[in-house]
Structure formats: structure tokens, C-alpha cells
Enzyme design. Structure first.
Site, PDB file in Angstrom:
ATOM      1  N   GLU A  60       0.832  -1.208   0.000  1.00 49.22           N
ATOM      2  CA  GLU A  60       0.000   0.000   0.000  1.00 49.22           C
ATOM      3  C   GLU A  60       0.866   1.257   0.000  1.00 49.22           C
ATOM      4  O   GLU A  60       0.547   2.242  -0.664  1.00 49.22           O
ATOM      5  CB  GLU A  60      -0.954  -0.006   1.208  1.00 49.22           C
ATOM      6  N   HIS A 129     -12.027  -6.051   7.585  1.00 46.65           N
ATOM      7  CA  HIS A 129     -12.653  -5.667   6.308  1.00 46.65           C
ATOM      8  C   HIS A 129     -13.849  -4.754   6.540  1.00 46.65           C
ATOM      9  O   HIS A 129     -14.771  -4.722   5.737  1.00 46.65           O
ATOM     10  CB  HIS A 129     -13.119  -6.906   5.526  1.00 46.65           C
TER      11      HIS A 129
END
Lengths: 337, 410
Positions: A60, A129
């Protein structure tokens, strides 16, 4: 006009932007050939080629770091972090680099990037999530933070974000990807195709970043919400039969303070709803501003409804998620005060 | 069952601490001219040795020898010497200015002048560096005005960055110098992104990433290598190994018995080690890597083996963690003296001309300082406006910042 889900609207925004401007590039984990785990970028690589829409290594910080370098060169990267929960390795790049490059170089270099990330719960994603990290971004000067609540806004805001000269965090509530959600988890999700806001122009249009929208007018109480919670707030107002005005913030930074102040000045009561944990959440900022600007108009203390101050549980998701029941009780509380 | 001793943790230590005798016997120095010069399209696996040796051009007698020699003219070398001398004189004056309270902080380049000065001359106009705080030579060698650098250091009314950045954290798009971050390694991967953008647009410009030996432990270093390798980005990945990350010796970040350059090999990136105090070697290697990048052959990783003679910054005291005489024992010498000797051997320079040049450069630096101080220093004279605090956070000032600016009285 076409009927679109939020996924299709997000995809359409990137498609329109890539067609209009060769400098727009899209990349992230799985976004190229496969089209993203939510399919938001599906078809873009086939249409624009693999140097404008491509897969990246699982890094990321690498995704955002390279995007910053590309922006310094003159491109307009629109990158995807696969889930907002995975944004943290890139946090350094976002907060200390992207946010400050214009300022520290006195405009010599700028950072027009968009970082898209699916956010929030309601899909049984568990702790890793389901997070809503918007307050981590609103505390950072130099970033903009946008959270759409429907396909129409998602497209207009995302095009505006891509065209924005500054870095924009674009948080996409994944519970709303396929249809609106009325907060009652036992009821099926209605498709966007049956909803007014699922009607989206196919071509280019923008919605200004920094402008809220009133989703329901009312005079008894103001409910301030964004993302999935806009739908929960609307359901709560209907269920409770309260004449509530529901404001959809759309942009958290910059924030449309005028719309909030105007509404609370009118109603005298305010409930702030968000899905992220309560403590130091974005609701705290809204409540502070309301007391600062509307204190003499308030007839009751402002109340917050938020996720609990715990990690997001898997099996007890619907007890964690602020539903219309909790929002309804908050509405009753401020109405009784 | 195998009998074993209790486990114990290995914590690396430098060979010598304060009070001891400097010892660089463990630094293996290849003979000048002994390392081959491969073609630029060589495969990384065919030049693995170059990640473990040290490319050198100048020998002890001041002669330029071997396959990496001969890339620079007399005039270019004289300019290189002048640039390094200018950087050294600039450093000395600004260090003194900090001691006099004219600014808060300064970081000098003493002993490392060749790395940035020679590297800049291997790039072309339009290429972009993503530097750390010890590459001001990139600006000096590109004739960026010293007055502007000093204005930045003093955060005065003419500071191009309006007082927003720590001293020495310059920015100049025009001179290919990306705005410096104090956060380590973040810009290494940004350089790769810039290079990828240039490739996406089928441009001919390349990027250079910069990092110190200590910061190679940051995860962004590894992110940069994987992205550079994956997309064959036209980027030069520079590691300046000056032996010390503030007080921490390079063995802590490096670990094991490898070299920093060797880290490129696992990514399939050609990796070279070069004598960072040898202006000719630095330039030759940088030019080799730049040619590779420009020919779309992808990234190169270069480790510059050098020594940080000065303190890390004006807030550091190196005598607390290393022998005071260690810099004198550094086996690769002083980059200014080595190039000076070479130019004398070459017959284009002399002690007299050197002394004269030193005096001229000092005058030039003093004159720049006089001009800069005319615009103010950190605590005296002209300052950027308080209004500048609020400007430029965004392209367009949002309402909440405007409200705060008005509250502050501006």
C-alpha cells in the site's frame, strides 16, 4: 441517464475521466486484468491499456508513494486500496507526504491524487474488512475526505476528486455498492435500479467537494450523517415518525458547516450518526462545531450514535452497526430533552 | 536429542568506540581501475561481483586508471572541483551562522561532496532527484543561486518556501530537486513513481532516488525496489553509505555480511558499489546508470561508499559515539583533495590556483550571505508573513482555514 449501482457509477467516473484526460491512471492490487475485488475497475485495462490501468505488488505504501511521484510528474493517479483496513501501511505517505507537498514546496510541487478505498461494515467482513478510518484523515491538514452515499453522488464526486488539484481520500461504503440499505439487516437490500439516486448520467458531470445535501427536510431535529448511515438515519426518522431533517455530508473535509448550522438553528436539536467508533470519531468534530455555532439555538444536548469503541466483530456485526433502532432511541432522547 | 547452548541475541557493534584507535581494516578496498566496466545492457546476474567490490578510478598517485576512467574533460573536472569547494565553503559559513543563532539547524556535507556534485553532472535538464538532506550538491552543481539556499536556511522574507520548512529542506522543480521530506525513505518510492510516469508518457526524462545507509531499513526502501524492479522504471536508486545513521553504525541497518548494493540483486536490479570520495568514479557510474535508464533498460542501484566527516546535524555530537580521529583514518581519503591532486597531476591545476580559488569562492559565499542576511535571519529582520501560514495548504483556501486566518488577524 442510466441505472447504475455504486460500483458501476465509480467505474463510470474513472472511465469518463480516463477518456477525457490521458494523464489519469488507475492502479492498485488486482485492479488491472481482474478489475478489482469489487469489480470497480473492470474493463478499464482492456479499454485504456495496461500502462493506464494496472496491477501492483501488494504494498500500500508503494501504491500511494508511486502515485505521489507520478502526480509530481504531472499525472493524475486514481489508486485503489483494496479495503480501507489496509490503508495503514500507506498512512505515512498520505499524511506526511501527499498532504503536505504543496505547502512545504510553496506550490512548486503538487499532489493531485485520489485514493479510493471500500469502507465500513455490513457485509460480515470482520475486524479487518469493515473499518471506517475517515477521522484519521480529517485530522490531517492538506487532505480532502469524501464519502458518497449513492451512485449519483459517487460518480459526480469521484470525477470532481480526480479533477481536484489536491489529494482526495475517497471512501466508498461497501454496504452501498450494490443497493441502498435501510438499516434493517433482516430485510433484503433493494437494488439501486429501483432508487432515484441510482439514475446516473453516463457522461461527465461533477458534484462540488465540500457541499452537503439535505436528504429529508424536517423541522424537529437535524440528523447529520454520511455514507451508509444516511440510509439508516432516513429509516430511523421514518420508523420513529419524527419530523427530522437528514443532512448527508458527502464531504467531511472540507465540511459544509453552513448547511449544518442553518439546519440546527432551525430545528434546535441535533443527532450525529456514524459507523466508526465513537471516541474521537468525526462526530466529535461535528458536535463541537454545532455547540460553537448554534449553542443559543439548542434545546437539547447534541447526541452521537456510533460504532462501539471496540474492534469490529464478525458474528455480532448487527449489534455493532448503528441501526435504525439505536438512531431512533437517540432521536427520542433529544426530542424528550 | 541434540545438546545446545542457551540462545543469545546478537547485537552488532562497530569495530571501535571513542577512546579507541580507528580501524577500517574490515573495509575491503579494490585497487583503482581493477573493477570491470560492463555494457549498460548487462544482466544483473552477470555483474553480481560489482555489488560486493568498489569501483574506483583515482589511484593513490592521483592518476585516473581503469575502464571507468576518461569520461570527463579537464574543464568538466575543474568545474567539479569548484562545485565541491563551493559546497564545502557554503557548509562552513552556514554551520557558523547556525552557531551564531542565525538559524535553528544545519546539516553539512563534509567528506561527501563528490557524491551529489558528480552525480548531478550525469543527469540532464528535466530529470528529477528525490534527495535527502545531504545532497545540496545537486543544487550547487546545477548553479542554483546560493542566496536562495541561504534565504531558505534563514526562513527570511525571501525564503522561496515562505518559512514553512526546516533549514536545508530545499525545493526546486526547475533544478530537478524534489521538496525534501524529513520522514525517511518516503521519497525513495516516490522517485520510482515519477520514473514510472515518465515511462507511461514515453518521455525521455529519468528520476533519481536518494537514501542513506540507515534508512534502507525502512519498508519504503523495499517497496521502492519491488516497484522499480516490477515495472523496470527508469530510475537510479542511490544509497549513500556514509557509515553512520546519527549514532548508529551502518552494520545495524545492513546486518549480516552483505552490502547495501547487494540488496538490489534479489530484485534483479543491477547493483554497483562505488568509491563515493572519487569524483571521477561517481560520475562514471552515475552516467552508466543514467544511460541504462534512458535506454529503457530499467533501474540501477548504486551504493556510494563514503564517510560522514562532520556531525549528523548541528544537534549531534559524534565524539560521543566514535573516535575523534576516525575520519582521518578513512581509507578513501578526502574527495576535494583527491580531485585537486588529480588535476595537478593532469597538469591543469596547481597549489597556487587552488589557494586562489578557495579565496574567490569564500568571497562569493560571503557576498551571498550578506545578501541573504539583508532579507533577514530566523530571529532578525524580514520574515515571511503570518498570512503565509494559512496559504497553500490547498490550491484553494477552504472556509475553515479562512476562518482561522481571520481569527489570527490576517
Amino acid at each position: 441517464m442510466a441505472r447504475m449501482t455504486m460500483i458501476e457509477a465509480v467505474r463510470s467516473a474513472m472511465d469518463v475521466s480516463m477518456a477525457r484526460d490521458d494523464n489519469v491512471v488507475v492502479f492498485g492490487e488486482d485492479v488491472g486484468y481482474f478489475g478489482g475485488v469489487f469489480r470497480c475497475t473492470q474493463g478499464l485495462q482492456a479499454k485504456y491499456g495496461k500502462t493506464r490501468c494496472f496491477d501492483t505488488p501488494i504494498s500500500e505504501s508503494g501504491i500511494v508513494g508511486t502515485a505521489i511521484g507520478m502526480a509530481a510528474y504531472g499525472l493524475k493517479p486514481c489508486v485503489e486500496i483494496q479495503f480501507a483496513d489496509y490503508m495503514y501501511p500507506a498512512y505515512d505517505q498520505l499524511t506526511q507526504e501527499a498532504a503536505r507537498i504543496r505547502y512545504r514546496s510553496n506550490g512548486d510541487f503538487t499532489c493531485p491524487i485520489v485514493v479510493r478505498m471500500p469502507t465500513g461494515g455490513g457485509i460480515f467482513g470482520g475486524q479487518t474488512h469493515s473499518q471506517s478510518p475517515e477521522a484519521l484523515f480529517t485530522h490531517v491538514c492538506g487532505l480532502k475526505v469524501v464519502v458518497p452515499s449513492n451512485p449519483y453522488d459517487a460518480k459526480g464526486l469521484l470525477i470532481a476528486a480526480i479533477e481536484d488539484p489536491d489529494p482526495v481520500m475517497f471512501l466508498e461504503p461497501k454496504r452501498l455498492y450494490n443497493g441502498p440499505f435501510d438499516g434493517h439487516h433482516e430485510r433484503p437490500v433493494t437494488p439501486w435500479s429501483k432508487h432515484d439516486l441510482g439514475e446516473v448520467p453516463e457522461g461527465h458531470f461533477t458534484i462540488p467537494i465540500g457541499k452537503a445535501e439535505i436528504r429529508r427536510t424536517g423541522s424537529a431535529v437535524t440528523v447529520v450523517a454520511y455514507g451508509t448511515m444516511v440510509h439508516v438515519a432516513l429509516a430511523a426518522a421514518e420508523d420513529a415518525g419524527i419530523d427530522a431533517e437528514v443532512i448527508d455530508l458527502r464531504s467531511l473535509l472540507p465540511l459544509d458547516l453552513d448547511t449544518i448550522v442553518k439546519s440546527v438553528t432551525k430545528t434546535g436539536r441535533c443527532v450525529v450518526v456514524h459507523e466508526a467508533t465513537l471516541t474521537s470519531g468525526f462526530g466529535a468534530e461535528v458536535v463541537s462545531l454545532v455547540q460553537e455555532h448554534c449553542f443559543y439555538h439548542l434545546e437539547a444536548p447534541v447526541v452521537r450514535v456510533a460504532g462501539w469503541d471496540t474492534p469490529y466483530p464478525h458474528a455480532q456485526e448487527w449489534d455493532y452497526f448503528p441501526g435504525p433502532g439505536r438512531v431512533g432511541r437517540a432521536l427520542a432522547e433529544v426530542m424528550e430533552a | 536429542m541434540v545438546e545446545s547452548a542457551r540462545l543469545s541475541l546478537h547485537v552488532p557493534e562497530p569495530a571501535v568506540r571513542p577512546g579507541g584507535h580507528p580501524d577500517f581494516s574490515n573495509v575491503k578496498i579494490a585497487k583503482a581501475g581493477s573493477v570491470p566496466r560492463p555494457e549498460v545492457d548487462v544482466a544483473s546476474e552477470d555483474i553480481r561481483d560489482l555489488a560486493y567490490s568498489i569501483i574506483r578510478v583515482l589511484n593513490r598517485d592521483g592518476e585516473a586508471v581503469g575502464p571507468w576512467a576518461g569520461s570527463l574533460t579537464d574543464e568538466e573536472l575543474l568545474t567539479g572541483l569548484r562545485n565541491m569547494m563551493k559546497l564545502r565553503a557554503f557548509d562552513a559559513r552556514m554551520l557558523m551562522a547556525q552557531r551564531q543563532g542565525k538559524t535553528s539547524f544545519y546539516m553539512q556535507h563534509l567528506g561527501e561532496e563528490a557524491v551529489s556534485c558528480a552525480f548531478r553532472k550525469a543527469l540532464q535538464k528535466g530529470d528529477m532527484n528525490f534527495p535527502t538532506y545531504r545532497q545540496a550538491g545537486l543544487l550547487i552543481a546545477d548553479d542554483y543561486p546560493m542566496v536562495e539556499m541561504m534565504n531558505q536556511i534563514y526562513s527570511n522574507e525571501s525564503d522561496p518556501l515562505r518559512g514553512r520548512q526546516l533549514p536545508i529542506m530545499y525545493s526546486s522543480k526547475e533544478h530537478g530537486f524534489f521538496t525534501i521530506s524529513g520522514n525517511l525513505a518516503t521519497q525513495y518510492v516516490q522517485a520510482v513513481g515519477w520514473a514510472m510516469a515518465s515511462a507511461i508518457k514515453n518521455d525521455s526524462r529519468i528520476a533519481a532516488a536518494w537514501i542513506g545507509d540507515g534508512s534502507t531499513a525502512e519498508s519504503d526502501f523495499h517497496s521502492a525496489l519491488v516497484f522499480a524492479s516490477t515495472y523496470k522504471a527508469p530510475v537510479i536508486l542511490n544509497i549513500v553509505n556514509n557509515q553512520w545513521a546519527i549514532s548508529t553504525f551502518q552494520g545495524i541497518a545492513r546486518g549480516g555480511s552483505g552490502t547495501f548494493a547487494a540488496r538490489g540483486l534479489g530484485f534483479g536490479i543491477p547493483a554497483l558499489r562505488v568509491d563515493g570520495n572519487d569524483y571521477l568514479a561517481v560520475h562514471a557510474v552515475a552516467r552508466w546508470a543514467a544511460e541504462r535508464a534512458r535506454r529503457n533498460l530499467g533501474p540501477t542501484l548504486i551504493e556510494y561508499v563514503t564517510y560522514r566527516v562532520g556531525a549528523h546535524s548541528t544537534s549531534d555530537d559524534p565524539s560521543a559515539y566514535r573516535p575523534k580521529t576516525e575520519s582521518e583514518a578513512w581509507p578513501l581519503g578526502d574527495p576535494v583533495l583527491r580531485l585537486k591532486k588529480h588535476l595537478i597531476v593532469r597538469g591543469v591545476w596547481s597549489e597556487e590556483r587552488h589557494t586562489q580559488a578557495e579565496a574567490e569562492i569564500l568571497d562569493e559565499v560571503i557576498e551571498a550571505q550578506r545578501q541573504a542576511e539583508g532579507h533577514g535571519t530566523l530571529h532578525d529582520g524580514g520574515k515571511p508573513s503570518v498570512r503565509d501560514i494559512f496559504e497553500g495548504v490547498y490550491a484553494e483556501m477552504p472556509p475553515h482555514i479562512r476562518r482561522q486566518r481571520q481569527k489570527a488577524g490576517y
